[in-house]
Scaffold this active site. Structure first.
Site, PDB file in Angstrom:
ATOM      1  N   LYS A 109       0.861  -1.187   0.000  1.00  0.00           N
ATOM      2  CA  LYS A 109       0.000   0.000   0.000  1.00  0.00           C
ATOM      3  C   LYS A 109       0.893   1.232   0.000  1.00  0.00           C
ATOM      4  CE  LYS A 109      -4.559   0.532   0.437  1.00  0.00           C
ATOM      5  NZ  LYS A 109      -5.464  -0.484  -0.109  1.00  0.00           N
ATOM      6  N   GLY A 221     -20.376   6.672   2.210  1.00  0.00           N
ATOM      7  CA  GLY A 221     -19.286   7.040   1.305  1.00  0.00           C
ATOM      8  C   GLY A 221     -19.819   7.114  -0.103  1.00  0.00           C
ATOM      9  N   ASN A 224     -15.742   6.537  -5.611  1.00  0.00           N
ATOM     10  CA  ASN A 224     -15.892   5.558  -6.700  1.00  0.00           C
ATOM     11  C   ASN A 224     -16.632   4.305  -6.218  1.00  0.00           C
ATOM     12  OD1 ASN A 224     -15.457   4.131  -9.182  1.00  0.00           O
ATOM     13  ND2 ASN A 224     -13.779   3.085  -8.167  1.00  0.00           N
ATOM     14  N   TYR A 227     -20.432   5.183  -4.784  1.00  0.00           N
ATOM     15  CA  TYR A 227     -21.371   5.506  -5.861  1.00  0.00           C
ATOM     16  C   TYR A 227     -21.717   4.249  -6.657  1.00  0.00           C
ATOM     17  CZ  TYR A 227     -22.988   6.485 -10.502  1.00  0.00           C
ATOM     18  OH  TYR A 227     -23.701   6.411 -11.664  1.00  0.00           O
TER      19      TYR A 227
HETATM   20  N1  GLU Z   1      -7.176  -0.127  -3.666  1.00  0.00           N
HETATM   21  C1  GLU Z   1      -7.845  -1.366  -3.915  1.00  0.00           C
HETATM   22  C2  GLU Z   1      -7.888  -2.218  -2.654  1.00  0.00           C
HETATM   23  O1  GLU Z   1      -7.753  -1.734  -1.564  1.00  0.00           O
HETATM   24  C3  GLU Z   1      -7.282  -2.097  -5.117  1.00  0.00           C
HETATM   25  C4  GLU Z   1      -5.825  -2.336  -5.116  1.00  0.00           C
HETATM   26  C5  GLU Z   1      -5.286  -2.803  -6.451  1.00  0.00           C
HETATM   27  O2  GLU Z   1      -6.025  -2.830  -7.407  1.00  0.00           O
HETATM   28  O3  GLU Z   1      -4.085  -3.101  -6.487  1.00  0.00           O
HETATM   29  O4  GLU Z   1      -8.152  -3.381  -2.718  1.00  0.00           O
END
Ligand code: GLU
Length: 419
Positions: A109, A221, A224, A227
């Site tokens: 992350k 929320g 993206n 919604y």
């Molecule tokens: N941000 C999204 C998650 O928390 C997707 C992460 C990704 O596609 O690598 O799962």
């Protein structure tokens, strides 16, 4: 949603969640220790020229939690309250999420402490490029692959992919997922988290004998994921979306909202609040509404021991990461609320990101129907794996999702001879 983050340590919560499967997986203390910490992390300091001629300094992070099952994968958050502790926890969740959905990927992350709502497009572009330059040596199409997350989007991913490609002196489309379609993003990536979540809710509803046609839904929320969750609730299953919210507050309508019109209202005014014909409610009130399905789709730690006993939904579908604390998990389980945990429920985003990686690697394009069908297969399979484990061990869905996911990561580490 700064106002929605109580002072709870998400990594502490993730560690508690790991503890719940230590006994069942018979994990030795050293193995547990490895699971409690990221294998690698980078803290960077970014200097960005602002439109008014000044230079501003931003902190950024990239945490690679565990790569036993493959290159690390996970989104990048742009948020004013970002901390490396939260990013660590979210990187751990990505590790379990990829394992749970049987993706050949580890977890990571990233984040930058900034407020994109107060920045111009030019400033955002320079910040995005500066972040990629700073973490360049740590990422790559077969090493660590970022993606969109809170307050980042395909536009930001395009800049990031371009900056990485410039530095590599060749096109590297596969280094980032969640790209715009014309830069070889995948069909269906934008709606993927919400659509995947609804496939899981569909399976849960079948199992519980709940008819989704006309079922009431509240969505916390309206980014993206929120919604699309509201939109798909209505368009896929004919549910009635009675409430929605964002960082400024929430709205309620007994007759049901039109999710697309609410989206237009938010785009024009900056918030769902004030949408004609609705009653104003707070984010806290939204969580406690008497609905069939509650979808937390904002930030972490919103269902806690303080409000868990007042949650009245039959299904809580965690489309956000980490919305429920371990104490709240227990309360909800005792009260018979069916919780679909984050690593299961919101896996659709990274599943379609993985499809994007496959298409980029093969220079190929899958049509929307193919992506949706493959997503459905993966979500349905994972849902039943977790449900079966929860029934056979007589434990809640969070614990069973951890037993399956963490079990796979541990097995990979053991077979590789790491532990
Ligand atoms: N941000 C999204 C998650 O928390 C997707 C992460 C990704 O596609 O690598 O799962």
């Amino acid at each position: 949603m700064a106002d929605l983050i109580p002072n709870l340590d998400l990594l502490d919560i993730v560690r508690k969640q790991i503890k719940t499967c230590v006994g069942d997986l018979e994990l030795e203390p050293e193995v547990e220790r490895i699971l409690h910490s990221p294998m690698r992390e980078l803290k960077v300091c970014l200097t960005v020229p602002m439109d008014d001629g000044t230079i501003k300094v931003f902190d950024g992070f990239r945490v690679q939690y565990n790569d036993a099952r493959g290159p690390t994968k996970g989104g990048i958050r742009f948020h004013p309250d970002e901390t490396i502790e939260t990013i660590r926890a979210l990187a751990a969740l990505m590790t379990w999420k990829c394992a749970l959905h049987r993706l050949p990927l580890g977890g990571a992350k990233g984040g930058v402490v900034c407020n994109p709502k107060e920045m111009s497009q030019g400033e955002l572009e320079r910040l995005s490029r500066a972040y990629i330059r700073a973490i360049y040596r740590l990422i790559g199409p077969d090493v660590d692959i970022p993606a969109p997350d809170v307050y980042t989007n395909p536009r930001v991913m395009a800049w990031m992919m371009d900056e990485y490609s410039r530095m590599s002196t060749k096109n590297e489309f596969g280094v980032i997922t969640g790209k715009p379609l014309c830069l070889f993003g995948s069909e269906g990536r934008n709606e993927a988290t919400a659509r995947g979540g609804w496939y899981a809710i569909r399976e849960a509803a079948k199992d519980m004998g709940l008819d989704l046609l006309g079922a009431t839904v509240a969505v916390q929320g309206y980014g993206n994921v929120g919604y699309n969750a509201a939109y798909l609730a209505k368009s896929l299953f004919g549910c009635k979306v009675v409430a929605a919210s964002d960082s400024k507050g929430g709205i309620y309508s007994e007759e049901g909202l039109d999710p697309e019109e609410v989206f237009v209202h938010k785009s024009e005014t900056g918030s769902v609040v004030g949408y004609p014909g609705t009653k104003n409610i707070s984010n806290e009130e939204l969580l406690e509404l008497e609905v069939d399905v509650l979808v937390p789709a904002a930030l972490e730690n919103v269902i806690t021991k303080e409000n868990a006993s007042r949650i009245k939904a039959s299904i809580v579908a965690e489309m956000a990461n980490g919305p429920t604390t371990p104490e709240a998990d227990e309360i909800l389980y005792e009260r018979g609320v069916h919780l679909i945990p984050d690593i299961l429920c919101n896996g659709g985003g990274v599943i379609v990101s993985y499809f994007e990686m496959v298409q980029n690697a093969y220079m190929y394009h899958w049509d929307l129907e193919e992506v949706r069908q493959r997503l459905d297969e993966k979500m349905t399979f994972a849902y039943h794996t977790v449900l079966d484990a929860s029934k056979s061990y007589d434990i809640n869905m969070r614990q069973s999702s951890y037993i399956v996911a963490v079990g796979r990561v541990v097995e990979a580490m053991k077979l590789r001879g790491w532990i």
